[in-house]
Design a protein around this motif. Structure first.
Motif, PDB file in Angstrom:
ATOM      1  N   LEU A  66       0.823  -1.206   0.000  1.00 10.91           N
ATOM      2  CA  LEU A  66       0.000   0.000   0.000  1.00 10.91           C
ATOM      3  C   LEU A  66       0.858   1.256   0.000  1.00 10.91           C
ATOM      4  CD1 LEU A  66      -2.798  -1.059   2.512  1.00 10.91           C
ATOM      5  CD2 LEU A  66      -3.115  -0.534   0.083  1.00 10.91           C
ATOM      6  N   ASN A  67       2.026   1.185   0.614  1.00 11.47           N
ATOM      7  CA  ASN A  67       2.995   2.287   0.547  1.00 11.47           C
ATOM      8  C   ASN A  67       3.622   2.362  -0.839  1.00 11.47           C
ATOM      9  OD1 ASN A  67       2.523   1.963   3.303  1.00 11.47           O
ATOM     10  ND2 ASN A  67       4.652   2.192   3.885  1.00 11.47           N
ATOM     11  N   GLU A  68       4.262   1.251  -1.216  1.00 11.64           N
ATOM     12  CA  GLU A  68       5.143   1.263  -2.383  1.00 11.64           C
ATOM     13  C   GLU A  68       4.388   1.194  -3.707  1.00 11.64           C
ATOM     14  OE1 GLU A  68       7.935   2.210  -1.886  1.00 11.64           O
ATOM     15  OE2 GLU A  68       8.414   1.664   0.175  1.00 11.64           O
ATOM     16  N   GLY A  69       3.260   0.514  -3.730  1.00 11.79           N
ATOM     17  CA  GLY A  69       2.481   0.459  -4.956  1.00 11.79           C
ATOM     18  C   GLY A  69       1.977   1.835  -5.361  1.00 11.79           C
ATOM     19  N   PHE A  70       1.431   2.575  -4.389  1.00 12.06           N
ATOM     20  CA  PHE A  70       0.932   3.915  -4.696  1.00 12.06           C
ATOM     21  C   PHE A  70       2.076   4.884  -5.015  1.00 12.06           C
ATOM     22  CE2 PHE A  70      -3.265   2.775  -2.979  1.00 12.06           C
ATOM     23  CZ  PHE A  70      -4.087   3.477  -3.852  1.00 12.06           C
ATOM     24  N   ALA A  71       3.195   4.774  -4.296  1.00 10.08           N
ATOM     25  CA  ALA A  71       4.322   5.671  -4.566  1.00 10.08           C
ATOM     26  C   ALA A  71       4.906   5.412  -5.952  1.00 10.08           C
ATOM     27  CB  ALA A  71       5.390   5.512  -3.496  1.00 10.08           C
ATOM     28  N   THR A  72       4.964   4.143  -6.353  1.00  7.34           N
ATOM     29  CA  THR A  72       5.436   3.818  -7.695  1.00  7.34           C
ATOM     30  C   THR A  72       4.448   4.308  -8.748  1.00  7.34           C
ATOM     31  OG1 THR A  72       6.608   1.878  -6.847  1.00  7.34           O
ATOM     32  CG2 THR A  72       6.173   1.938  -9.215  1.00  7.34           C
ATOM     33  N   TYR A  73       3.159   4.169  -8.449  1.00  6.00           N
ATOM     34  CA  TYR A  73       2.158   4.674  -9.396  1.00  6.00           C
ATOM     35  C   TYR A  73       2.233   6.195  -9.523  1.00  6.00           C
ATOM     36  CZ  TYR A  73      -2.070   4.483 -12.208  1.00  6.00           C
ATOM     37  OH  TYR A  73      -2.954   4.563 -13.259  1.00  6.00           O
ATOM     38  N   ALA A  74       2.602   6.867  -8.426  1.00  2.00           N
ATOM     39  CA  ALA A  74       2.807   8.320  -8.496  1.00  2.00           C
ATOM     40  C   ALA A  74       3.900   8.656  -9.507  1.00  2.00           C
ATOM     41  CB  ALA A  74       3.168   8.869  -7.122  1.00  2.00           C
ATOM     42  N   GLU A  75       4.963   7.846  -9.541  1.00  2.00           N
ATOM     43  CA  GLU A  75       6.011   8.042 -10.553  1.00  2.00           C
ATOM     44  C   GLU A  75       5.444   7.898 -11.957  1.00  2.00           C
ATOM     45  OE1 GLU A  75      10.045   6.357  -9.896  1.00  2.00           O
ATOM     46  OE2 GLU A  75       9.054   5.260  -8.262  1.00  2.00           O
ATOM     47  N   TRP A  76       4.599   6.895 -12.141  1.00  2.00           N
ATOM     48  CA  TRP A  76       3.995   6.686 -13.467  1.00  2.00           C
ATOM     49  C   TRP A  76       3.135   7.890 -13.860  1.00  2.00           C
ATOM     50  CZ3 TRP A  76       1.863   0.947 -13.610  1.00  2.00           C
ATOM     51  CH2 TRP A  76       2.934   0.063 -13.385  1.00  2.00           C
ATOM     52  N   LEU A  77       2.367   8.392 -12.910  1.00  2.00           N
ATOM     53  CA  LEU A  77       1.525   9.556 -13.184  1.00  2.00           C
ATOM     54  C   LEU A  77       2.367  10.768 -13.557  1.00  2.00           C
ATOM     55  CD1 LEU A  77      -1.054   9.224 -10.251  1.00  2.00           C
ATOM     56  CD2 LEU A  77      -1.516   8.824 -12.685  1.00  2.00           C
ATOM     57  N   TRP A  78       3.484  10.942 -12.858  1.00  2.00           N
ATOM     58  CA  TRP A  78       4.375  12.070 -13.136  1.00  2.00           C
ATOM     59  C   TRP A  78       4.954  11.944 -14.554  1.00  2.00           C
ATOM     60  CZ3 TRP A  78       5.825  16.550 -10.632  1.00  2.00           C
ATOM     61  CH2 TRP A  78       6.982  17.183 -11.077  1.00  2.00           C
ATOM     62  N   GLU A  79       5.399  10.755 -14.904  1.00  2.00           N
ATOM     63  CA  GLU A  79       5.955  10.554 -16.251  1.00  2.00           C
ATOM     64  C   GLU A  79       4.902  10.827 -17.312  1.00  2.00           C
ATOM     65  OE1 GLU A  79       8.713   7.368 -17.256  1.00  2.00           O
ATOM     66  OE2 GLU A  79       8.600   6.696 -15.162  1.00  2.00           O
ATOM     67  N   ALA A  80       3.670  10.437 -17.023  1.00  2.00           N
ATOM     68  CA  ALA A  80       2.591  10.673 -17.987  1.00  2.00           C
ATOM     69  C   ALA A  80       2.297  12.168 -18.120  1.00  2.00           C
ATOM     70  CB  ALA A  80       1.336   9.920 -17.566  1.00  2.00           C
ATOM     71  N   ASP A  81       2.221  12.864 -16.990  1.00  2.00           N
ATOM     72  CA  ASP A  81       1.865  14.279 -17.003  1.00  2.00           C
ATOM     73  C   ASP A  81       2.999  15.169 -17.507  1.00  2.00           C
ATOM     74  OD1 ASP A  81      -0.587  13.629 -16.005  1.00  2.00           O
ATOM     75  OD2 ASP A  81      -0.405  14.756 -14.141  1.00  2.00           O
ATOM     76  N   LYS A  82       4.219  14.873 -17.090  1.00  2.00           N
ATOM     77  CA  LYS A  82       5.339  15.774 -17.361  1.00  2.00           C
ATOM     78  C   LYS A  82       6.170  15.379 -18.575  1.00  2.00           C
ATOM     79  CE  LYS A  82       4.384  18.126 -13.623  1.00  2.00           C
ATOM     80  NZ  LYS A  82       3.866  19.516 -13.697  1.00  2.00           N
TER      81      LYS A  82
END
Length: 469
Positions: free
Chosen positions: A344-360
């Motif tokens: 729950l910690n690491e899955g969401f934090a890794t998904y945050a990276e994916w979201l950042w790559e998608a947005d930026k």
């Protein structure tokens, strides 16, 4: 040289100290009730934490000499009894207990490995009744330990090139203060650290004061929001520090080792930007302060999401900064109920990276999902069921954990509803604890869907499915 005589003398001296602590306390009898349990039976660290009480606040006063690798501390622990207590335990590794009191009265102390058992004076029995609040003071000293985790990484109290750093995931906080060392017991903290003049001591929360006195300087930090012990940190060294306040009133404090300060400046300046971007996706930032500590390369082997003060072993790139700051929501505010819930910690934090790559950077999320799906390492075991303690920080917890989040997003099939779901999750468990079962139940209730197949395949499945679905 024959080493047996000094060893015998050391053992005899240790026995004498224990005898003094256990028999010279003025204790005339036991307290009614029963002892709190030693350990909370965590699936991977069963001896961590203790039963019978819940900590509300830690007040830690530390005197650190990094050059001599010595630490002297006083821990004042305010807790509420959850049963009638005759005795209770604290977790403490290595350091010597010099004295202990409960409600101002000397307490008998016994030590067995990392378990410190305190038996209060009978005169304070009423303060140990279920529901009552009591205060414990432990004075301790010694050379703090570096702890080797089951996966071989180092934590606890680490020496750095010009000081020390305390890192606590998953067990290391007991190397520098006694406490209820399990993520399920969160508390507020005040941490005062006295260090030799010329060094800076950085900790969690807000810097309350910095005062010099002759050859030393004392830094006082205040962390008002609940914090799990593994998220507490102290970094001592020669730092270049910067402080500011965001438009929302959040204090930003960064400290970079002087050897990497120049290289760290640009990325650390992006902390408010990253925090705002994540708040738009995950909900309001949950703390009154934020920031980071950047040590030089080689001072530690990994980055860590210390609450309000992410730690980096060298200047991070944007992806790592996004990952560690996402933990302020996932892990620090919404803390796992046990170490089995680490995904729950690491899955969401890794998904945050994916979201950042998608947005930026314009990288499609599906491409990142496909890369993770193709990575054999992510299929070594189910993210919600690591086989051993050595596996809780391995690739499936991160990469496959992020895949679970993305599959939930696909099941919702509406980005507005998906991010509303995520914000609802961080709001519902803000400053609390949550388990995998809490999460799956929340998602199904919020979406109105039976997602058994999703959980069975992506969260608990033991083999890679034939199709990405």
């Amino acid at each position: 040289m024959d080493q047996r005589t000094p060893v015998r003398r050391t053992a005899r001296a240790a026995a004498l100290v224990l005898l003094v602590l256990t028999t010279s306390t003025g204790c005339s009898g036991g307290v009614e009730g029963r002892p709190g349990s030693a350990g909370l039976r965590d699936p991977y660290f069963p001896k961590l934490g203790n039963g019978g009480y819940d900590v509300a606040h830690y007040d830690l006063v530390l005197d650190a000499d990094p050059a001599a690798h010595r630490l002297r501390g006083t821990a004042t622990i305010t807790a509420r009894a959850t049963q009638d207590l005759s005795a209770f335990n604290l977790d403490l590794a290595g350091l010597t207990v010099d004295s202990a009191t409960v409600e101002g009265r000397p307490a008998a102390v016994n030590r067995a490995g990392n378990e410190l058992t305190l038996r209060p004076d009978a005169e304070v029995a009423d303060r140990l009744r279920k529901g009552r609040t009591f205060r414990t003071v432990v004075r301790y000293s010694g050379s703090p330990l570096t702890i080797t985790d089951p996966d071989g990484s180092k934590e606890g109290w680490l020496r750095t090139a010009d000081g020390s750093v305390a890192l606590g995931q998953p067990t290391g906080s007991m190397a520098w203060f006694p406490g209820n060392n399990h993520p399920s017991d969160k508390a507020s903290y005040d941490i005062a650290v006295t260090v030799p003049k010329g060094l800076t001591a950085v900790s969690n929360g807000e810097l309350v004061s910095r005062r010099g006195s002759g050859t030393t300087t004392t830094f006082r930090w205040h962390a008002p929001e609940p914090m799990a012990s593994y998220l507490a940190t102290v970094a001592i060294g020669r730092f270049e520090t910067k402080s500011s306040t965001t438009a929302d009133g959040i204090e930003v404090f960064t400290a970079a080792d002087t050897t990497v300060a120049k290289d760290s400046a640009r990325i650390l300046a992006r902390i408010p930007e990253v925090m705002k971007w994540e708040a738009e996706r995950f909900g309001p930032y949950p703390f009154s302060a934020t920031g980071a500590v950047v040590e030089r390369h080689g001072d530690a082997g990994y980055a860590l999401e210390a609450q309000t003060r992410s730690f980096f072993p060298g200047p991070p790139d944007a992806g790592l900064l996004v990952h560690e700051m996402a933990h302020q929501w996932f892990g620090d505010s919404v803390t796992p109920r046990s170490w089995r819930d680490m995904w729950l910690n690491e899955g969401f934090a890794t998904y945050a990276e994916w979201l950042w790559e998608a947005d930026k950077e314009g990288v499609p999320i599906q491409d990142l999902f496909d890369d993770a799906f193709a990575d054999d390492d992510n299929w070594a075991f189910p993210p919600a069921d690591p086989p051993t303690a050595a596996d809780i920080s391995q690739p499936p917890v991160y990469g496959r954990g992020a895949m679970v989040v993305h599959k939930v997003r696909q099941a919702v099939d509406d980005d507005k509803r998906f991010f509303a779901l995520v914000k609802g999750w961080t709001k519902a468990h803000r400053h609390g604890n949550a388990s995998t079962a809490d999460f799956t139940a929340y998602v199904e209730k919020t979406t109105g869907q039976d997602l058994t197949e999703l959980w069975d395949t992506w969260l608990y499945g033991r083999s890679r499915p034939a199709s990405k679905g």
